[in-house]
Scaffold this motif. Structure first.
Motif, PDB file in Angstrom:
ATOM      1  N   UNK A 124      70.162  33.805  82.990  1.00 31.62           N
ATOM      2  CA  UNK A 124      69.672  34.220  81.514  1.00 31.62           C
ATOM      3  C   UNK A 124      69.146  35.628  81.704  1.00 31.62           C
ATOM      4  N   UNK A 125      68.668  36.158  82.678  1.00 27.12           N
ATOM      5  CA  UNK A 125      68.262  37.621  82.696  1.00 27.12           C
ATOM      6  C   UNK A 125      69.112  38.656  83.094  1.00 27.12           C
ATOM      7  N   UNK A 134      70.299  19.972  78.694  1.00 24.45           N
ATOM      8  CA  UNK A 134      70.129  21.043  77.934  1.00 24.45           C
ATOM      9  C   UNK A 134      68.978  20.750  76.862  1.00 24.45           C
ATOM     10  N   UNK A 164      65.284  22.038  75.792  1.00 25.35           N
ATOM     11  CA  UNK A 164      65.047  22.880  74.712  1.00 25.35           C
ATOM     12  C   UNK A 164      63.958  21.896  73.746  1.00 25.35           C
ATOM     13  N   UNK A 183      67.081  29.887  71.311  1.00 29.65           N
ATOM     14  CA  UNK A 183      67.429  30.758  72.000  1.00 29.65           C
ATOM     15  C   UNK A 183      66.525  31.060  73.216  1.00 29.65           C
ATOM     16  N   UNK A 210      66.352  27.989  75.545  1.00 27.22           N
ATOM     17  CA  UNK A 210      67.628  27.818  75.963  1.00 27.22           C
ATOM     18  C   UNK A 210      67.319  28.757  77.413  1.00 27.22           C
ATOM     19  N   UNK A 211      67.058  30.071  77.299  1.00 25.56           N
ATOM     20  CA  UNK A 211      66.679  30.856  78.373  1.00 25.56           C
ATOM     21  C   UNK A 211      65.713  30.469  79.118  1.00 25.56           C
ATOM     22  N   UNK A 215      66.884  27.570  81.578  1.00 23.12           N
ATOM     23  CA  UNK A 215      67.686  28.145  82.527  1.00 23.12           C
ATOM     24  C   UNK A 215      67.027  28.999  83.487  1.00 23.12           C
ATOM     25  N   UNK A 216      65.812  29.057  83.525  1.00 16.83           N
ATOM     26  CA  UNK A 216      64.813  29.801  84.561  1.00 16.83           C
ATOM     27  C   UNK A 216      65.014  31.144  84.326  1.00 16.83           C
ATOM     28  N   UNK A 217      64.834  31.549  82.927  1.00 15.72           N
ATOM     29  CA  UNK A 217      64.654  33.024  82.807  1.00 15.72           C
ATOM     30  C   UNK A 217      63.108  33.419  82.986  1.00 15.72           C
ATOM     31  N   UNK A 218      62.960  34.533  83.534  1.00 14.82           N
ATOM     32  CA  UNK A 218      61.456  34.978  83.870  1.00 14.82           C
ATOM     33  C   UNK A 218      60.640  35.172  82.658  1.00 14.82           C
TER      34      UNK A 218
END
Lengths: 169, 214
Positions: A109-110, B40, B44, B147, B150-151, B154-157
């Motif tokens: 995602x990043x 997912x 969410x 969105x 979703x990020x 999925x492990x977004x910082x």
């Protein structure tokens, strides 16, 4: 700066709500309950489409398509990996979400690709669905220039998604 | 529409799978995809509920109404009919403000009402209706909550750090849509004026010739 947007927004909303004598907690709870319905509502179609997208990726078709059309997209700065998302978005919101989830899972995602895909998802709409619903409601069959103008907006969104990640990170 | 897209994707996968020799992986991919969809949605749901709650507070405390008031002037400029038709003005403003707040469920009924109010009743769309549809078919949402969720799942910082990019992109996309609509409307009017035969009954032709001669 962008670290502060969210906390400030949240505090701002509930503080203004309280000042305007809104029963903020119970209203929030009611809204959150609706969110549960939304989540449950998108599950079946997301499941159907994510199954399809997952098969498409496993078949190697996505990679092949990206390989074929990649050079064209690369000319305008769009990563080829987002191609499926671009193709599905105007037709199906949950399809695009499935394609986006697939991209974010595959590249992270990043990552650059992941960010571009996320911005594409967040700044475009399901064009043909909108057109069908609104013109259908008005009983209109001759849509004149609405479709090309709407697609121009989509194209601008996809181009800008890649451009803004490059410029703003 | 979705019928065709779905079957098309599935067919391509199978055909391509056979060609590339990866057909054996398709079965497990299908089941994995279905499983991923559930994970997912679970991922969410929290953020989705949170934002729907926040937006409900915003609507309740009058933010949607305040937004709608601010929108009256630009809407009046873009859609002529809203200047004389109060019902159309109200519906369009409510539609756009609900969209801005991400209240899709509320935005669509307002939009449908607006489309009916703007329409002339014929089967050809007028400029106002086209403008409404173009604005709605580009994004208006201020917080892309799905969105971001979703990020996050999925492990977004920092899942919300795309906000500035999303705003700029949305703005340019809307501007492009509106500009394209205005431009195409003008072009169509001009080509019509250039060819007096366009969509005119034969009985009215002499009258029209006189006009264009003037």
């Amino acid at each position: 700066m962008s670290d502060l947007i969210l906390p400030l927004l949240i505090c701002g909303i509930v503080t203004v709500g309280l000042f305007r004598k809104t029963p903020v907690f119970s209203v929030f709870i009611r809204g959150a309950r609706e969110g549960l319905d939304t989540a449950l509502g998108i599950l079946p179609s997301l499941l159907a489409l994510l199954t399809a997208v997952s098969m498409l990726r496993a078949s190697g078709a996505i990679e092949c398509l990206a390989h074929l059309l990649g050079p064209v997209l690369a000319k305008v700065g769009i990563p080829a990996e987002t191609l499926l998302l671009i193709l599905i978005k105007p037709f199906s919101g949950s399809g695009a979400l499935a394609a986006g989830a697939d991209i974010l899972r595959e590249f992270g995602p990043d990552s650059f690709i992941g960010r571009v895909a996320a911005i594409m998802l967040g700044s475009s709409e399901t064009t043909f669905y909108t057109i069908a619903v609104y013109f259908g409601a008005a009983g209109v069959t001759k849509t004149r220039y609405a479709v090309p103008a709407a697609l121009a907006a989509d194209a601008a969104a996809f181009l800008m998604a890649a451009l803004t990640v490059r410029l703003l990170g | 529409m979705l019928d065709k897209i779905w079957v098309f994707i599935l067919l391509i996968s199978v055909i391509f799978g056979f060609i590339s020799g990866k057909a054996g992986e398709l079965g497990s991919a299908a089941i994995n995809g279905a499983g991923q969809a559930v994970t997912l949605v679970i991922g969410l749901t929290g953020a989705l509920c949170f934002w729907q709650g926040m937006m409900a507070v915003m609507r309740e405390c009058g933010a949607a109404a305040a937004l709608a008031r601010v929108l009256r002037r630009p809407v009046g400029l873009l859609m002529k009919k809203t200047r004389e038709n109060a019902r159309a003005m109200e519906a369009v403003c409510a539609n756009i403000s609900a969209n801005l707040l991400g209240l899709a469920n509320a935005a669509t009924p307002f939009g449908i009402e607006a489309a009916k109010a703007l329409s002339d009743g014929g089967e050809t769309a007028n400029d106002d209706l086209c403008m409404l549809v173009v604005i709605n078919s580009a994004s208006l949402q201020l917080i892309p909550s799905t969105v971001a969720a979703l990020r996050a799942s999925l492990g977004s910082a920092a899942p919300y750090d795309i906000l500035p990019c999303v705003w700029l992109t949305t703005l340019v996309s809307q501007a492009t849509g509106i500009a394209a609509a205005l431009l195409l409307a003008k072009i169509q009017r001009n080509t019509r004026a250039a060819s007096p035969l366009y969509g005119v009954k034969r009985s009215r032709l002499p009258l029209l010739r006189k006009k264009s001669a003037r």
